[in-house]
Design an enzyme around this catalytic site. Sequence first.
Site, PDB file in Angstrom:
ATOM      1  N   THR A   1       0.832  -1.194   0.000  1.00 46.16           N
ATOM      2  CA  THR A   1       0.000   0.000   0.000  1.00 46.16           C
ATOM      3  C   THR A   1       0.869   1.248   0.000  1.00 46.16           C
ATOM      4  OG1 THR A   1      -1.969   0.993   0.990  1.00 46.16           O
ATOM      5  CG2 THR A   1      -0.380   0.064   2.528  1.00 46.16           C
TER       6      THR A   1
ATOM      7  N   LYS B   1       3.532   1.426  -3.859  1.00 47.89           N
ATOM      8  CA  LYS B   1       2.975   0.669  -4.991  1.00 47.89           C
ATOM      9  C   LYS B   1       3.802   0.806  -6.269  1.00 47.89           C
ATOM     10  CE  LYS B   1      -1.764   0.525  -3.340  1.00 47.89           C
ATOM     11  NZ  LYS B   1      -3.173   0.834  -3.532  1.00 47.89           N
TER      12      LYS B   1
ATOM     13  N   ASP C   1      -5.957  -4.017  -7.401  1.00 48.15           N
ATOM     14  CA  ASP C   1      -6.804  -2.812  -7.227  1.00 48.15           C
ATOM     15  C   ASP C   1      -7.630  -2.619  -8.489  1.00 48.15           C
ATOM     16  OD1 ASP C   1      -5.993  -2.015  -4.724  1.00 48.15           O
ATOM     17  OD2 ASP C   1      -4.444  -0.630  -5.450  1.00 48.15           O
TER      18      ASP C   1
ATOM     19  N   GLY D   1      -8.370  12.762  -8.999  1.00 46.79           N
ATOM     20  CA  GLY D   1      -7.132  12.197  -8.470  1.00 46.79           C
ATOM     21  C   GLY D   1      -6.310  11.625  -9.614  1.00 46.79           C
TER      22      GLY D   1
ATOM     23  N   THR E   1      -2.910  18.621  -8.202  1.00 49.92           N
ATOM     24  CA  THR E   1      -1.689  19.082  -8.861  1.00 49.92           C
ATOM     25  C   THR E   1      -1.873  18.863 -10.362  1.00 49.92           C
ATOM     26  OG1 THR E   1      -0.464  18.296  -6.934  1.00 49.92           O
ATOM     27  CG2 THR E   1       0.845  18.820  -8.889  1.00 49.92           C
TER      28      THR E   1
ATOM     29  N   LYS F   1       0.351  16.478 -12.566  1.00 47.99           N
ATOM     30  CA  LYS F   1       0.198  15.023 -12.386  1.00 47.99           C
ATOM     31  C   LYS F   1      -1.050  14.538 -13.102  1.00 47.99           C
ATOM     32  CE  LYS F   1       2.500  14.493  -7.944  1.00 47.99           C
ATOM     33  NZ  LYS F   1       2.210  14.251  -6.530  1.00 47.99           N
TER      34      LYS F   1
ATOM     35  N   TYR G   1     -12.806   3.759   1.700  1.00 54.37           N
ATOM     36  CA  TYR G   1     -13.710   2.770   2.299  1.00 54.37           C
ATOM     37  C   TYR G   1     -13.865   2.912   3.813  1.00 54.37           C
ATOM     38  CZ  TYR G   1      -9.495   0.122   3.531  1.00 54.37           C
ATOM     39  OH  TYR G   1      -8.286  -0.259   4.041  1.00 54.37           O
TER      40      TYR G   1
HETATM   41  P1  NAP Z   1      -1.865   8.315  -4.100  1.00 53.18           P
HETATM   42  O1  NAP Z   1      -1.135   7.559  -5.146  1.00 53.18           O
HETATM   43  O2  NAP Z   1      -1.107   8.929  -2.978  1.00 53.18           O
HETATM   44  O3  NAP Z   1      -2.703   9.493  -4.838  1.00 53.18           O
HETATM   45  C1  NAP Z   1      -3.496  10.360  -4.092  1.00 53.18           C
HETATM   46  C2  NAP Z   1      -4.264  11.278  -5.021  1.00 53.18           C
HETATM   47  O4  NAP Z   1      -5.150  12.049  -4.219  1.00 53.18           O
HETATM   48  C3  NAP Z   1      -3.366  12.247  -5.762  1.00 53.18           C
HETATM   49  O5  NAP Z   1      -3.945  12.510  -7.015  1.00 53.18           O
HETATM   50  C4  NAP Z   1      -3.405  13.483  -4.860  1.00 53.18           C
HETATM   51  O6  NAP Z   1      -3.234  14.690  -5.572  1.00 53.18           O
HETATM   52  C5  NAP Z   1      -4.822  13.436  -4.364  1.00 53.18           C
HETATM   53  N1  NAP Z   1      -4.969  14.073  -3.054  1.00 53.18           N
HETATM   54  C6  NAP Z   1      -4.322  13.724  -1.915  1.00 53.18           C
HETATM   55  N2  NAP Z   1      -4.726  14.525  -0.911  1.00 53.18           N
HETATM   56  C7  NAP Z   1      -5.610  15.404  -1.437  1.00 53.18           C
HETATM   57  C8  NAP Z   1      -6.348  16.483  -0.917  1.00 53.18           C
HETATM   58  N3  NAP Z   1      -6.242  16.822   0.381  1.00 53.18           N
HETATM   59  N4  NAP Z   1      -7.157  17.189  -1.734  1.00 53.18           N
HETATM   60  C9  NAP Z   1      -7.266  16.840  -3.047  1.00 53.18           C
HETATM   61  N5  NAP Z   1      -6.582  15.829  -3.612  1.00 53.18           N
HETATM   62  C10 NAP Z   1      -5.763  15.110  -2.815  1.00 53.18           C
HETATM   63  O7  NAP Z   1      -2.994   7.414  -3.401  1.00 53.18           O
HETATM   64  P2  NAP Z   1      -3.827   6.251  -4.083  1.00 53.18           P
HETATM   65  O8  NAP Z   1      -3.148   4.951  -3.843  1.00 53.18           O
HETATM   66  O9  NAP Z   1      -4.165   6.644  -5.453  1.00 53.18           O
HETATM   67  O10 NAP Z   1      -5.135   6.243  -3.143  1.00 53.18           O
HETATM   68  C11 NAP Z   1      -6.111   7.241  -3.247  1.00 53.18           C
HETATM   69  C12 NAP Z   1      -7.308   6.878  -2.390  1.00 53.18           C
HETATM   70  O11 NAP Z   1      -7.883   5.674  -2.862  1.00 53.18           O
HETATM   71  C13 NAP Z   1      -6.941   6.630  -0.920  1.00 53.18           C
HETATM   72  O12 NAP Z   1      -7.955   7.142  -0.109  1.00 53.18           O
HETATM   73  C14 NAP Z   1      -6.931   5.134  -0.806  1.00 53.18           C
HETATM   74  O13 NAP Z   1      -7.270   4.692   0.489  1.00 53.18           O
HETATM   75  C15 NAP Z   1      -8.033   4.759  -1.777  1.00 53.18           C
HETATM   76  N6  NAP Z   1      -7.839   3.388  -2.284  1.00 53.18           N
HETATM   77  C16 NAP Z   1      -8.850   2.512  -2.027  1.00 53.18           C
HETATM   78  C17 NAP Z   1      -8.729   1.211  -2.462  1.00 53.18           C
HETATM   79  C18 NAP Z   1      -9.855   0.246  -2.189  1.00 53.18           C
HETATM   80  O14 NAP Z   1      -9.623  -0.949  -2.278  1.00 53.18           O
HETATM   81  N7  NAP Z   1     -11.053   0.728  -1.919  1.00 53.18           N
HETATM   82  C19 NAP Z   1      -7.576   0.786  -3.134  1.00 53.18           C
HETATM   83  C20 NAP Z   1      -6.570   1.728  -3.407  1.00 53.18           C
HETATM   84  C21 NAP Z   1      -6.712   3.029  -2.950  1.00 53.18           C
HETATM   85  P3  NAP Z   1      -1.784  15.323  -5.846  1.00 53.18           P
HETATM   86  O15 NAP Z   1      -1.311  14.703  -7.129  1.00 53.18           O
HETATM   87  O16 NAP Z   1      -2.058  16.752  -5.950  1.00 53.18           O
HETATM   88  O17 NAP Z   1      -0.924  14.953  -4.675  1.00 53.18           O
END
Ligand code: NAP
Length: 431
Positions: A213, A217, A253, A279, A304, A307, A372
């Site tokens: 996680t 990743k 995922d 995102g 951002t 990205k 979740y």
């Molecule tokens: P990640 O690679 O760190 O990407 C996070 C994304 O969210 C980036 O685009 C970031 O934007 C944006 N972001 C972060 N904080 C923010 C804020 N305060 N306001 C607006 N945008 C924000 O994380 P990820 O792995 O993609 O995960 C994203 C979400 O999906 C998490 O909540 C994670 O728990 C969830 N998820 C769920 C599952 C599931 O099985 N349900 C699986 C994977 C992930 P910037 O580019 O600007 O930083």
Amino acid sequence: MGKGIELGFDYIDLELKTEDARRNEIINKAIESGVTTIVSHHDYIETPSSKDILFLMKQCLEADGDIAKVVTTAHEFMDGVDVILAGKEAKSQNLRFTVMGMGRFGYLTRFLGPVAGCEMVYASLERGEEAVYGQVDIQTLNSIRIKKINFESAVCGIIGFPLGHSLSPLMHNAGFKELNLNFVYIPMEFPEEQLGTALEGIRSLGFKGLSVTHPYKRAVMNYLDGIDERASDIGAVNTILNNEGEFIGYNTDSSGAVGALRDSGIDIWSGKDKTLIIGAGGAARAIGVPLAKAGWEIIVANRTPAKGKNLADMLNSHSSTTAISISEIGDAVSDINLLINCTPLGMKGYPSESPIPVNLLRKDITVFDMVYSPMRTPLLMAAEKVGAKVIYGHEMFVRQGVEAFELWTQGKAPVDVMRKVVMDELGEGSI
Ligand code: NAP
């Protein structure tokens, strides 16, 4: 100590450094009374090499202890690995022992004591009442079925930093229990600079599988022996299988997200529509790639913009994708059918808010929130209020976990049990 014997204790524990005459006197008394003796060595400074830990165990046994106990101080993940490796070697030499680490990185040894061949493990009765830093409470140890696991158990776990309160250990251990499999799944948190050495340690311990996680990743891909095609297309790995010594990376995922959509009536391959992805991180890639391959029209909005543009450029090689700024979302939602939140907004520990103004939501947009925990996020609550179809993040979470479980065990996962334990933990029962 002699008093303990008089009081009828079954075990007494005395330090190796106790003066010889005194130790012999106590041990002789213990032998006469049929009491088992543990002779201990504590290192409050560091963790010696596994060879030296084994040497210390032998010293404890040579001092006439029935059981050797060596406790070290673990400053990094590899220290825990050395402790477990020493245990495995001692077990192969039929020694009676227990071995463990104190400190921030002692957790590995606390979870895997029985896998190392330890005769006993130590725990606090309550969380917060640990006798030493690094000890784990009995409820946590019970949740991984500490009494069932042993030298032969197949070990899986999750790596991340910070790991927070991941529901993966709960979900996978419930699945192993249901099928009565000799598997265990543990949480492993370490900072980025330890990723390479930690993976080496994990390999040397013969782990069967890993979940990966945030934030590893992508970084983890540098340390694998192979990456399956889907994970390679997405550019992220969230699951690793140890296939006869080779660590192979997968992305569940992606299939978890596609499966959650399918089961709510959206088969991405049969009907191409228009979606807004908020995102541009790993989760956005995991759903963006299959949607783009299926020919969907995609809009990516990210905090951002650069990205967001990177992801849009990548998806554009499959289907029409545009990147917009968050402030342009108002116009973008006018003709979409599907909205997917791939940011942590709304998640426990992050701002409890919707990633888009809720007045933009409509009844004819399906809203999928990958967050979740909590299950009903501000975004989903607002979507429900306008009568939109919603897809909960746990549906994806359970599906990605089920696929990983089946890779590791090569059998069918008990999906209902895994889903129920997650929903019970989220406090939602069944919906
Ligand atoms: P990640 O690679 O760190 O990407 C996070 C994304 O969210 C980036 O685009 C970031 O934007 C944006 N972001 C972060 N904080 C923010 C804020 N305060 N306001 C607006 N945008 C924000 O994380 P990820 O792995 O993609 O995960 C994203 C979400 O999906 C998490 O909540 C994670 O728990 C969830 N998820 C769920 C599952 C599931 O099985 N349900 C699986 C994977 C992930 P910037 O580019 O600007 O930083």
